[in-house]
Scaffold this active site. Structure first.
Site, mmCIF file in Angstrom:
data_model
loop_
_atom_site.group_PDB
_atom_site.id
_atom_site.type_symbol
_atom_site.label_atom_id
_atom_site.label_comp_id
_atom_site.label_asym_id
_atom_site.label_seq_id
_atom_site.Cartn_x
_atom_site.Cartn_y
_atom_site.Cartn_z
ATOM 1 N N ARG A 83 14.781 -9.577 14.182
ATOM 2 C CA ARG A 83 14.230 -8.762 13.266
ATOM 3 C C ARG A 83 14.294 -9.338 11.824
ATOM 4 N NH1 ARG A 83 16.088 -2.301 12.832
ATOM 5 N NH2 ARG A 83 17.743 -3.340 11.508
ATOM 6 N N LYS A 186 11.835 -5.097 7.273
ATOM 7 C CA LYS A 186 13.077 -4.584 6.526
ATOM 8 C C LYS A 186 13.382 -5.223 5.241
ATOM 9 C CE LYS A 186 17.632 -2.665 7.540
ATOM 10 N NZ LYS A 186 17.289 -1.291 7.447
ATOM 11 N N GLU A 222 9.091 8.247 10.025
ATOM 12 C CA GLU A 222 10.569 7.952 9.694
ATOM 13 C C GLU A 222 11.303 9.202 9.071
ATOM 14 O OE1 GLU A 222 12.310 4.267 9.173
ATOM 15 O OE2 GLU A 222 10.651 3.072 9.738
#
Length: 342
Positions: A83, A186, A222
Site C-alpha cells: 500500500r 494514505k 469512510e
C-alpha cells in the site's frame, strides 16, 4: 523476552511515546541507502522540502503483537508495504521494495522489544512508517531526495472505551477527498482535510464523522480515520466500494474472516445513506481502531440506531474475536498473514 516494567499498560491510549530506536533510510541519486537504526527522534530537513510546502508525503500504520507464549509477530506487513508503494507512486515518490519495508519493520520491533506490551493487556506496539520529500526545492515538482523512516509506540485503544459502541454523525458539509483525487492513497493531506469535520463531530458529542461519496453525497464512504462495514438483516457483510476510499488492510482481512471463518456472504458495493435500515449491525475498522462498533449514525437530524448504543452486536463480536485471536496467536491464521519477529 524483556518487557518494560515502567509502563502502566492498562492506561495506554493512542498517544505518542518515545521508544529507544527508529529506522531511517534516505533516497538520493536514484537509490535507497541501506538504512540504519538511530536514537534521535527528531529529524532535520531543508526548509524548502516538498513535504512541508506541497504535501509530498505518505505514511502507514501496522502493529506488533505479543502472544501468550511471549512470541512477537507482525500482522500482514507485506500488505502495508504494497500500500505504501501505491501511495508513493501516486505522488511521485520512489517506491520502497517490499523486502526492505518488512525488514525495516522487524528491525524496529526487535530494537524496541521491551516496549511490546504483554499478552493479555489488550495493548500493542504500533508502527508508523512514513516517506517524505526532502532537499532544497522551490518549484512545484517532485523532491530531489526522500526520507523513509519507521518509529513505534506502545498503544491502547484508539477510541476511549475500547470495544464499545460509539455514535457517529454524517459530515454533510465536508468531503474527505475528491472523486479523482488522493483518497485511495494514505497521504497526510487527506487527514488534514478531515480535522475540522472531526472536531465539529466531537464538539457535538460524537466519536467522529462519516463521509459520503464526494461526487453525489448519497453513499457512505469512510468513517473518519477508518473504513465502514455493516451486517445486513440477512447476515451479509457489506462494505463500500469506491476509488476514493483508502483500501484498509483490516477491512480486507475482515472480509476474508467473514467469508472463510464465519461463512457469511461478503459484498463490496455501494452503501446508500438512505438504506441504513438494511443493517442490523455496523462498525468502523482499521489498524488503529481494529473494530469499533457503531451504535448509531446521525443524519438529517435523526439518530439511526443499529444493534444497540451500549452493547456489541453478536456478528461484530465474532469478527473481532476472530481477528484479535489471529493477531495474538490464539486462532489459526491464513497462510502468510503473520511474520514472527526473531
Amino acid at each position: 523476552m524483556s518487557i518494560n516494567a515502567n509502563i502502566d499498560w492498562s492506561k495506554l491510549g493512542f498517544t505518542y511515546t518515545k521508544t529507544d530506536l527508529r529506522y531511517v533510510s534516505k533516497w538520493k541519486d536514484g537509490k535507497w541507502d541501506d538504512g540504519k537504526l538511530v536514537e534521535d527522534n527528531n529529524i532535520t530537513i531543508s526548509e524548502a522540502s516538498t513535504a512541508l510546502h506541497y504535501g509530498q508525503q505518505c505514511f502507514e500504520g501496522l502493529k506488533a503483537y505479543r502472544t501468550r507464549s511471549g512470541k512477537i509477530q507482525l500482522f500482514r506487513p507485506d500488505e502495508n508495504a504494497k500500500r505504501i508503494r501505491k501511495s508513493c507512486k501516486r505522488i511521485l515518490m520512489p517506491e520502497i521494495p517490499i523486502e526492505k519495508f518488512v525488514d525495516a519493520c522487524v528491525q524496529v520491533v526487535k530494537a524496541n522489544e521491551s516496549f511490546v506490551p504483554p499478552y493479555g493487556t489488550g495493548a500493542t506496539l504500533y508502527l508508523r512508517p512514513y516517506v517524505i520529500g526532502i532537499g532544497d526545492n522551490l518549484g512545484v515538482r517532485s523532491a530531489p531526495e526522500f526520507l523513509f523512516s519507521i518509529f513505534c509506540c506502545p498503544v491502547g485503544p484508539y477510541f476511549k472505551g475500547g470495544m464499545a459502541p460509539v455514535n457517529f454523525m454524517i459530515a454533510e458539509e465536508f468531503d474527505r477527498a475528491a472523486p479523482h483525487g488522493t483518497g485511495a492513497a494514505k497521504v497526510g493531506g487527506n487527514y488534514a482535510a478531515s480535522l475540522l469535520a472531526h472536531t465539529n463531530a466531537v464538539e457535538k458529542g460524537f466519536a467522529d464523522c462519516i463521509y459520503l461519496d464526494p461526487a453525489t453525497h448519497t453513499k457512505i464512504e469512510e468513517v473518519g480515520a477508518a473504513n465502514f462495514f455493516g451486517i445486513t438483516n440477512d447476515n451479509v457483510f457489506v462494505t463500500p466500494k469506491s476509488p476514493s476510499i483508502l483500501p484498509s488492510i483490516t477491512k480486507y482481512s475482515l472480509m476474508h474472516i467473514a467469508k472463510e471463518y464465519l461463512k457469511l456472504e461478503v459484498q463490496e458495493r455501494d452503501v446508500p445513506i438512505n438504506n441504513l435500515s438494511d443493517f442490523k449491525e455496523a462498525g468502523a475498522c482499521g489498524t488503529a481502531a481494529v473494530i469499533t462498533p457503531i451504535g448509531g449514525i446521525a443524519y438529517n437530524n435523526e439518530l439511526h440506531v443499529f444493534h444497540s448504543e451500549t452493547e456489541v452486536g453478536p456478528v461484530i463480536k465474532k469478527l473481532y474475536d476472530t481477528l484479535y485471536g489471529i493477531q495474538f496467536g490464539e486462532v489459526e491464521a491464513p497462510e502468510g498473514w503473520l511474520v514472527e519477529v526473531k
